[in-house]
Write a protein that holds these residues in place. Structure first.
Motif, PDB file in Angstrom:
ATOM      1  N   LEU A  15       0.750  -1.143  -0.156  1.00 17.11           N
ATOM      2  CA  LEU A  15       0.210   0.101   0.128  1.00 17.11           C
ATOM      3  C   LEU A  15       0.867   1.390  -0.117  1.00 17.11           C
ATOM      4  O   LEU A  15       1.850   1.221   0.795  1.00 17.11           O
ATOM      5  CB  LEU A  15      -0.963  -0.216   1.257  1.00 17.11           C
ATOM      6  CG  LEU A  15      -1.880  -1.206   1.458  1.00 17.11           C
ATOM      7  CD1 LEU A  15      -2.662  -1.148   2.823  1.00 17.11           C
ATOM      8  CD2 LEU A  15      -2.732  -1.327   0.250  1.00 17.11           C
ATOM      9  N   GLU A  16       0.356   2.306  -0.933  1.00 22.63           N
ATOM     10  CA  GLU A  16       1.089   3.455  -0.705  1.00 22.63           C
ATOM     11  C   GLU A  16       0.335   4.543   0.433  1.00 22.63           C
ATOM     12  O   GLU A  16      -0.764   4.500   0.228  1.00 22.63           O
ATOM     13  CB  GLU A  16       1.061   4.005  -2.231  1.00 22.63           C
ATOM     14  CG  GLU A  16       1.978   3.438  -3.009  1.00 22.63           C
ATOM     15  CD  GLU A  16       1.914   4.094  -4.542  1.00 22.63           C
ATOM     16  OE1 GLU A  16       1.687   5.086  -4.661  1.00 22.63           O
ATOM     17  OE2 GLU A  16       1.925   3.158  -5.624  1.00 22.63           O
ATOM     18  N   LEU A  17       0.920   5.486   0.851  1.00 22.60           N
ATOM     19  CA  LEU A  17       0.220   6.182   1.911  1.00 22.60           C
ATOM     20  C   LEU A  17       0.208   7.669   0.744  1.00 22.60           C
ATOM     21  O   LEU A  17       1.184   8.177   0.484  1.00 22.60           O
ATOM     22  CB  LEU A  17       1.083   6.596   2.939  1.00 22.60           C
ATOM     23  CG  LEU A  17       0.362   7.395   4.086  1.00 22.60           C
ATOM     24  CD1 LEU A  17      -1.105   6.805   4.510  1.00 22.60           C
ATOM     25  CD2 LEU A  17       1.081   7.602   5.348  1.00 22.60           C
ATOM     26  N   ASP A  18      -1.095   8.115   0.963  1.00 18.35           N
ATOM     27  CA  ASP A  18      -1.175   9.526   0.198  1.00 18.35           C
ATOM     28  C   ASP A  18      -1.984  10.172   1.339  1.00 18.35           C
ATOM     29  O   ASP A  18      -3.310  10.351   0.979  1.00 18.35           O
ATOM     30  CB  ASP A  18      -1.901   9.446  -1.119  1.00 18.35           C
ATOM     31  CG  ASP A  18      -2.187  10.699  -1.779  1.00 18.35           C
ATOM     32  OD1 ASP A  18      -1.524  11.735  -1.195  1.00 18.35           O
ATOM     33  OD2 ASP A  18      -2.987  10.714  -2.514  1.00 18.35           O
ATOM     34  N   GLY A  19      -1.326  10.970   2.064  1.00 14.97           N
ATOM     35  CA  GLY A  19      -2.159  11.787   3.135  1.00 14.97           C
ATOM     36  C   GLY A  19      -2.600  10.843   4.216  1.00 14.97           C
ATOM     37  O   GLY A  19      -1.823   9.964   4.755  1.00 14.97           O
ATOM     38  N   ASN A  20      -3.847  10.624   4.284  1.00 14.88           N
ATOM     39  CA  ASN A  20      -4.489   9.692   5.240  1.00 14.88           C
ATOM     40  C   ASN A  20      -5.164   8.787   4.582  1.00 14.88           C
ATOM     41  O   ASN A  20      -5.893   7.729   4.798  1.00 14.88           O
ATOM     42  CB  ASN A  20      -5.563  10.318   6.331  1.00 14.88           C
ATOM     43  CG  ASN A  20      -6.606  10.924   5.665  1.00 14.88           C
ATOM     44  OD1 ASN A  20      -6.610  11.107   4.335  1.00 14.88           O
ATOM     45  ND2 ASN A  20      -7.805  11.154   6.378  1.00 14.88           N
ATOM     46  N   ASN A  21      -4.690   8.676   3.128  1.00 15.06           N
ATOM     47  CA  ASN A  21      -5.341   7.573   2.353  1.00 15.06           C
ATOM     48  C   ASN A  21      -4.296   6.738   2.042  1.00 15.06           C
ATOM     49  O   ASN A  21      -3.117   6.717   1.801  1.00 15.06           O
ATOM     50  CB  ASN A  21      -5.707   8.302   0.998  1.00 15.06           C
ATOM     51  CG  ASN A  21      -6.818   9.188   0.825  1.00 15.06           C
ATOM     52  OD1 ASN A  21      -8.136   9.060   0.402  1.00 15.06           O
ATOM     53  ND2 ASN A  21      -6.664  10.341   1.606  1.00 15.06           N
ATOM     54  N   TYR A  22      -4.772   5.191   1.664  1.00 13.99           N
ATOM     55  CA  TYR A  22      -3.983   4.178   1.330  1.00 13.99           C
ATOM     56  C   TYR A  22      -4.295   3.775   0.005  1.00 13.99           C
ATOM     57  O   TYR A  22      -5.450   3.671  -0.188  1.00 13.99           O
ATOM     58  CB  TYR A  22      -4.105   2.845   2.249  1.00 13.99           C
ATOM     59  CG  TYR A  22      -3.404   3.297   3.850  1.00 13.99           C
ATOM     60  CD1 TYR A  22      -2.285   3.095   3.938  1.00 13.99           C
ATOM     61  CD2 TYR A  22      -4.334   3.660   4.686  1.00 13.99           C
ATOM     62  CE1 TYR A  22      -1.660   3.516   5.164  1.00 13.99           C
ATOM     63  CE2 TYR A  22      -3.813   3.973   6.041  1.00 13.99           C
ATOM     64  CZ  TYR A  22      -2.495   4.102   6.065  1.00 13.99           C
ATOM     65  OH  TYR A  22      -1.937   4.102   7.469  1.00 13.99           O
ATOM     66  N   ILE A  23      -3.302   3.666  -0.721  1.00 13.90           N
ATOM     67  CA  ILE A  23      -3.809   3.229  -2.201  1.00 13.90           C
ATOM     68  C   ILE A  23      -3.140   1.876  -2.564  1.00 13.90           C
ATOM     69  O   ILE A  23      -1.984   1.179  -2.208  1.00 13.90           O
ATOM     70  CB  ILE A  23      -3.124   4.184  -3.146  1.00 13.90           C
ATOM     71  CG1 ILE A  23      -3.650   5.495  -2.928  1.00 13.90           C
ATOM     72  CG2 ILE A  23      -3.518   3.624  -4.616  1.00 13.90           C
ATOM     73  CD1 ILE A  23      -2.865   6.526  -3.626  1.00 13.90           C
ATOM     74  N   SER A  24      -4.058   0.835  -2.519  1.00 13.49           N
ATOM     75  CA  SER A  24      -3.857  -0.546  -2.836  1.00 13.49           C
ATOM     76  C   SER A  24      -3.684  -0.649  -4.345  1.00 13.49           C
ATOM     77  O   SER A  24      -4.487  -0.277  -5.170  1.00 13.49           O
ATOM     78  CB  SER A  24      -5.123  -1.442  -2.311  1.00 13.49           C
ATOM     79  OG  SER A  24      -5.134  -2.685  -2.741  1.00 13.49           O
TER      80      SER A  24
END
Length: 102
Positions: A15-24
């Protein structure tokens, strides 16, 4: 890269972290999280991990390329109170049905 371990032991990896979002990198839906958020462990891949109890899936948004944007966090106090109220209502309903039914 981050990973998230759900309550049933399933792990979301890379998972990548973008702010408080995780991108799967995988396509996920809200159904993939159903009943699996009572405890969530987030690992940053560098030795730090945090376990959060009583979580909720705030967002699960498909993105281009088969990816999914996720926001997972702890339930607010209001959400927790609503859960307790629902549990109390169910218990009172069962008690009422026992009294009138038998």
């Amino acid at each position: 890269m981050y990973s998230i371990t759900l309550a049933d032991g399933s792990i979301l990896r890379n998972l990548e972290l973008d702010g408080n979002n995780y991108i799967s990198p995988e396509e996920l839906t809200a159904d993939d999280f159903d009943g699996k958020l009572s405890s969530v462990t987030i690992d940053d891949g560098e030795g730090y991990s945090e376990t959060i109890a009583d979580c909720v899936l705030y967002r699960c948004i498909p993105e281009r390329g088969g990816k999914t944007r996720l926001i997972i966090g702890e339930k607010t106090e209001k959400m927790k109170q609503e859960d307790r109220n629902t549990e109390l209502e169910l218990a009172l309903t069962e008690l009422y049905e026992m009294i009138i039914g038998g």
